[in-house]
Design a protein around this motif. Structure first.
Motif, PDB file in Angstrom:
ATOM      1  N   ARG A   1       0.848  -1.202   0.000  1.00  0.00           N
ATOM      2  CA  ARG A   1       0.000   0.000   0.000  1.00  0.00           C
ATOM      3  C   ARG A   1       0.877   1.244   0.000  1.00  0.00           C
ATOM      4  O   ARG A   1       2.087   1.180   0.206  1.00  0.00           O
ATOM      5  N   ARG A   2       0.235   2.359  -0.199  1.00  0.00           N
ATOM      6  CA  ARG A   2       0.864   3.644   0.057  1.00  0.00           C
ATOM      7  C   ARG A   2       0.845   3.881   1.560  1.00  0.00           C
ATOM      8  O   ARG A   2      -0.110   3.511   2.255  1.00  0.00           O
ATOM      9  N   LYS A   3       1.904   4.486   2.059  1.00  0.00           N
ATOM     10  CA  LYS A   3       1.989   4.736   3.497  1.00  0.00           C
ATOM     11  C   LYS A   3       1.206   6.007   3.838  1.00  0.00           C
ATOM     12  O   LYS A   3       1.722   7.102   3.821  1.00  0.00           O
ATOM     13  N   ASN A   4      -0.050   5.837   4.106  1.00  0.00           N
ATOM     14  CA  ASN A   4      -0.856   6.984   4.513  1.00  0.00           C
ATOM     15  C   ASN A   4      -2.114   6.494   5.199  1.00  0.00           C
ATOM     16  O   ASN A   4      -2.700   5.489   4.811  1.00  0.00           O
ATOM     17  N   VAL A   5      -2.508   7.191   6.206  1.00  0.00           N
ATOM     18  CA  VAL A   5      -3.732   6.867   6.924  1.00  0.00           C
ATOM     19  C   VAL A   5      -4.896   7.545   6.206  1.00  0.00           C
ATOM     20  O   VAL A   5      -4.872   8.750   5.964  1.00  0.00           O
ATOM     21  N   LEU A   6      -5.906   6.764   5.873  1.00  0.00           N
ATOM     22  CA  LEU A   6      -7.048   7.330   5.154  1.00  0.00           C
ATOM     23  C   LEU A   6      -8.061   7.972   6.092  1.00  0.00           C
ATOM     24  O   LEU A   6      -8.508   9.090   5.865  1.00  0.00           O
ATOM     25  N   LEU A   7      -8.442   7.240   7.131  1.00  0.00           N
ATOM     26  CA  LEU A   7      -9.542   7.684   7.980  1.00  0.00           C
ATOM     27  C   LEU A   7      -9.136   7.659   9.451  1.00  0.00           C
ATOM     28  O   LEU A   7      -8.481   6.715   9.910  1.00  0.00           O
ATOM     29  N   SER A   8      -9.541   8.699  10.158  1.00  0.00           N
ATOM     30  CA  SER A   8      -9.298   8.750  11.598  1.00  0.00           C
ATOM     31  C   SER A   8     -10.301   9.699  12.233  1.00  0.00           C
ATOM     32  O   SER A   8     -10.426  10.850  11.817  1.00  0.00           O
ATOM     33  N   ILE A   9     -11.015   9.200  13.228  1.00  0.00           N
ATOM     34  CA  ILE A   9     -11.975  10.016  13.973  1.00  0.00           C
ATOM     35  C   ILE A   9     -11.436  10.327  15.365  1.00  0.00           C
ATOM     36  O   ILE A   9     -11.470  11.447  15.837  1.00  0.00           O
ATOM     37  N   ASP A  10     -10.897   9.303  16.007  1.00  0.00           N
ATOM     38  CA  ASP A  10     -10.399   9.441  17.375  1.00  0.00           C
ATOM     39  C   ASP A  10      -8.974   8.888  17.420  1.00  0.00           C
ATOM     40  O   ASP A  10      -8.102   9.373  16.722  1.00  0.00           O
ATOM     41  N   SER A  11      -8.726   7.854  18.204  1.00  0.00           N
ATOM     42  CA  SER A  11      -7.406   7.230  18.215  1.00  0.00           C
ATOM     43  C   SER A  11      -7.288   6.173  17.126  1.00  0.00           C
ATOM     44  O   SER A  11      -6.229   5.584  16.936  1.00  0.00           O
ATOM     45  N   ASP A  12      -8.371   5.925  16.414  1.00  0.00           N
ATOM     46  CA  ASP A  12      -8.365   4.966  15.309  1.00  0.00           C
ATOM     47  C   ASP A  12      -7.553   5.493  14.134  1.00  0.00           C
ATOM     48  O   ASP A  12      -7.488   6.689  13.892  1.00  0.00           O
ATOM     49  N   LYS A  13      -6.953   4.580  13.416  1.00  0.00           N
ATOM     50  CA  LYS A  13      -6.225   4.913  12.182  1.00  0.00           C
ATOM     51  C   LYS A  13      -6.476   3.794  11.183  1.00  0.00           C
ATOM     52  O   LYS A  13      -5.982   2.686  11.357  1.00  0.00           O
ATOM     53  N   THR A  14      -7.233   4.098  10.150  1.00  0.00           N
ATOM     54  CA  THR A  14      -7.579   3.104   9.136  1.00  0.00           C
ATOM     55  C   THR A  14      -6.855   3.441   7.847  1.00  0.00           C
ATOM     56  O   THR A  14      -6.986   4.550   7.332  1.00  0.00           O
ATOM     57  N   ASP A  15      -6.082   2.481   7.349  1.00  0.00           N
ATOM     58  CA  ASP A  15      -5.336   2.730   6.116  1.00  0.00           C
ATOM     59  C   ASP A  15      -6.053   2.111   4.920  1.00  0.00           C
ATOM     60  O   ASP A  15      -7.107   1.488   5.051  1.00  0.00           O
ATOM     61  N   GLU A  16      -5.459   2.298   3.750  1.00  0.00           N
ATOM     62  CA  GLU A  16      -6.094   1.887   2.504  1.00  0.00           C
ATOM     63  C   GLU A  16      -6.307   0.380   2.444  1.00  0.00           C
ATOM     64  O   GLU A  16      -7.349  -0.095   1.971  1.00  0.00           O
ATOM     65  N   ALA A  17      -5.310  -0.383   2.893  1.00  0.00           N
ATOM     66  CA  ALA A  17      -5.428  -1.841   2.822  1.00  0.00           C
ATOM     67  C   ALA A  17      -6.561  -2.345   3.710  1.00  0.00           C
ATOM     68  O   ALA A  17      -7.322  -3.240   3.318  1.00  0.00           O
ATOM     69  N   GLU A  18      -6.680  -1.780   4.909  1.00  0.00           N
ATOM     70  CA  GLU A  18      -7.759  -2.190   5.813  1.00  0.00           C
ATOM     71  C   GLU A  18      -9.124  -1.850   5.242  1.00  0.00           C
ATOM     72  O   GLU A  18     -10.068  -2.640   5.312  1.00  0.00           O
ATOM     73  N   LEU A  19      -9.227  -0.640   4.678  1.00  0.00           N
ATOM     74  CA  LEU A  19     -10.501  -0.217   4.108  1.00  0.00           C
ATOM     75  C   LEU A  19     -10.874  -1.095   2.917  1.00  0.00           C
ATOM     76  O   LEU A  19     -12.032  -1.497   2.764  1.00  0.00           O
ATOM     77  N   GLN A  20      -9.885  -1.399   2.079  1.00  0.00           N
ATOM     78  CA  GLN A  20     -10.126  -2.266   0.923  1.00  0.00           C
ATOM     79  C   GLN A  20     -10.642  -3.631   1.375  1.00  0.00           C
ATOM     80  O   GLN A  20     -11.596  -4.169   0.804  1.00  0.00           O
ATOM     81  N   LYS A  21     -10.027  -4.188   2.412  1.00  0.00           N
ATOM     82  CA  LYS A  21     -10.438  -5.500   2.910  1.00  0.00           C
ATOM     83  C   LYS A  21     -11.861  -5.449   3.467  1.00  0.00           C
ATOM     84  O   LYS A  21     -12.660  -6.375   3.248  1.00  0.00           O
ATOM     85  N   ALA A  22     -12.192  -4.383   4.161  1.00  0.00           N
ATOM     86  CA  ALA A  22     -13.540  -4.239   4.718  1.00  0.00           C
ATOM     87  C   ALA A  22     -14.588  -4.161   3.609  1.00  0.00           C
ATOM     88  O   ALA A  22     -15.661  -4.760   3.712  1.00  0.00           O
ATOM     89  N   VAL A  23     -14.269  -3.431   2.543  1.00  0.00           N
ATOM     90  CA  VAL A  23     -15.198  -3.337   1.412  1.00  0.00           C
ATOM     91  C   VAL A  23     -15.360  -4.702   0.749  1.00  0.00           C
ATOM     92  O   VAL A  23     -16.476  -5.113   0.407  1.00  0.00           O
TER      93      VAL A  23
END
Length: 594
Positions: A430-452
């Motif tokens: 993946r690219r090294k970047n955090v896509l989504l964060s609301i609180d202490s969570d950090k969701t990256d592209e690979a995690e989001l892709q897997k969830a979709v």
């Protein structure tokens, strides 16, 4: 015919003498990867010894690796930006490179959020051309007879811009397609395109696409491979055919050219191509008029052996749609490159997308690797040389180039899968970047892709799939929550997934996200229920058109997996047809904490 008397490669028997030389070069480079790397570093340091940047560190002509590592810091684009801006403004002194900066290569407008200017020198074209020259000799080992037909590739240029100092700034592929390396390339029976140069070099994307599609349809029986740079680009071509087949078949039937194609160079070259072919036009019209486009690629281009597109990283989400339109043709990922540098190639190009590994060619630049991942403590994050990486570990790629980038962090995360000779092979993570964060969570592209992907499984029984998506962290609500925009491909309109199903998709996505996210949802109540907004068909095509209108490259465009730009969000929200929320909390227990 195998040229065993000339050279017998461990990769396989070469198809011709030219291939034999290319495969031999791969062997020579990979057998002595570390020695090649030391020579490359010495060449770079010697060539650029008198540059302003290197003189800061008082190397005094020293070119050995240990000294280089001890005094030259690792940097990011932001560290170089003031120097790059000086070059862009017209400073021609040797700031980064002793060789004159010939132009700037612009990085993808939607990759990591900003458009970057990468300085390059003329000699880099030779290195890029060298890597290109290795691709077909490797492919010919796996697919026979490619010299008996042509490739239908959708390739595009973008109009250049100029910096205040007068240097061109354009995407790397535009630079390559407009170079003499490409325009006057020698005839190679293994690498013949249906698209004429005039169409590829036309800056008007409609005229370029229309002409390339028309030529591909005329030569449908000769096409042996279909491709684009990214998977999304090939799907855009299929969408173009869906929208324009009536006019395209009219042109084939009558031997005339759409009046919207006004480029003089295209008109001149197409005069040699156009001919009335009512039978071909009737066949294409009959197939394109059908509601079901499953297998349309092999229907229209029946001799296609594989699709040549990048489907690694974020592009993996397009695999089911490509399989649908191609009838499950093999997907070939041939090379790994960026605006900063061309890195390497896939020595087993017909491997499954999930198993794609790229072999770094040690002559392209000097490569180092920053250990990445939960087990990489800060004190142990020493840069590792190319030949010393370890199988199974993940690294961030760091490069030193002839153009003047020194220990530059590219931002790509790679996992070592093995070695070919002494050269490591990497899976792009993946690219090294955090896509989504609301609180202490950090969701990256690979995690989001897997969830979709996990949520998409629910849609299969409804003959529906997610063809595009993006997201944003909505902090206007209290607590904030993740918002997903989904465009669906519904193959049976009478069986559209209902509200309950799509709400369940929200929950499955949440179950797929990391434990920190689920803790925030369940224990801390710091994140609200995930939301899916289903948008109209064609919305993401509009999004790409908007990005291109603002200067993005059609070749390098990738759908942003996270959006924050207000006009883009307004466009997406104006196309929403239904809204769905997670109906309950995901599973989380304290025992899952680390």
């Amino acid at each position: 015919m195998a040229f065993d008397s000339i050279f017998s490669s461990p990769l396989g028997p070469p198809a011709c003498e030219k291939d034999a030389k290319a495969l031999q070069f791969i062997e020579e480079m990979t057998q002595n990867a570390d020695a090649v790397q030391q020579n490359v570093l010495a060449e770079i340091l010697n060539q650029n010894a008198q540059t302003e940047y290197l003189k800061r560190f008082n190397l005094d002509g020293i070119t050995d690796r240990d000294t280089f590592k001890s005094v030259i810091p690792m940097i990011t684009y932001e560290d170089l930006q003031p120097l790059i801006q000086r070059i862009a403004n017209g400073d021609r002194s040797p700031i980064l490179s002793a060789h004159p900066i010939s132009e700037f290569l612009t990085s993808s407008g939607t990759s990591a959020g900003e458009r970057k200017l990468m300085p390059t020198i003329k000699e880099e074209l030779d290195r890029r051309q060298l890597l290109y020259s290795l691709l077909m000799p490797v492919m010919n080992l796996y697919v026979k007879g490619l010299d008996k037909g042509k490739g239908l590739y959708f390739l595009f240029v973008k109009s250049e811009t100029k910096t205040p100092g007068g240097l061109l700034a354009r995407p790397v592929l535009t630079s390559y397609y407009k170079s003499e390396h490409f325009k006057t390339r020698p005839y190679d029976p293994f690498n013949v395109y249906t698209s004429p140069n005039e169409a590829i070099l036309c800056a008007d994307s409609f005229q370029s696409m229309y002409t390339q599609m028309l030529c591909g349809l005329y030569e449908s029986e000769q096409v042996l491979r279909v491709g684009a740079v990214f998977a999304s680009g090939l799907l855009r071509a299929i969408r173009f055919l869906q929208l324009n087949w009536p006019q395209l078949t009219h042109d084939i039937r009558t031997g005339s050219l759409n009046t919207k194609v006004t480029d003089p160079a295209i008109q001149e070259c197409m005069a040699q191509v156009l001919r009335p072919d009512p039978d071909l036009a009737d066949f294409i019209a009959k197939e394109c008029a059908k509601e079901n486009w499953k297998g349309i690629i092999t229907t229209i281009w029946p001799n296609t052996k594989y699709l040549d597109v990048i489907v690694t990283g974020a592009m993996a989400q397009y695999i089911p749609t490509l399989d649908y339109y191609s009838g499950g043709l093999p997907l070939a990922c041939t090379m790994y490159a960026s605006s900063e540098c061309y890195f390497g190639l896939n020595l087993t190009p017909m491997s499954k997308p999930s198993q794609v590994s790229y072999t770094i060619m040690p002559n392209m630049a000097y490569f180092e690797f920053l250990p990445h991942g939960p087990n990489s403590s800060k004190h142990a994050r020493k840069l590792v040389d190319l030949a010393d990486v370890e199988i199974g570990k993940e690294y961030e790629l760091v490069i030193t180039t002839y153009s003047g980038l020194c220990r530059y962090r590219v931002g790509d995360i790679l996992r070592v899968t093995g070695f070919y000779n002494s050269a490591p092979q990497f899976h792009f993570v993946r690219r090294k970047n955090v896509l989504l964060s609301i609180d202490s969570d950090k969701t990256d592209e690979a995690e989001l892709q897997k969830a979709v992907e996990n949520a998409s499984q629910i849609l299969q029984e409804f003959n529906t799939s997610v063809v595009e998506y993006t997201s944003y962290a909505d902090t206007n609500t209290i607590p904030g929550h993740y918002v997903m925009y989904w465009e669906l491909l519904v193959k049976d309109p009478t069986n559209f997934p209902n509200e309950k199903v799509l709400s369940q998709c929200c929950l499955v996505m949440e179950e797929s996200l990391n434990s920190v996210y689920r803790q925030c949802r369940v224990a801390d109540n710091s994140i609200g229920p995930l939301e899916i907004r289903v948008v109209k068909s064609g919305t993401f095509e509009e999004l790409m058109d908007y990005a291109i209108s603002r200067g993005a490259s059609i070749n390098q465009y990738k759908v942003p997996r996270c959006v924050t730009f207000t006009p883009v969000m307004e466009l997406l929200d104006s196309r929403v047809i239904s809204v769905h929320f997670s109906p309950s909390l995901p599973h989380w227990t304290p025992e899952r904490r680390r």
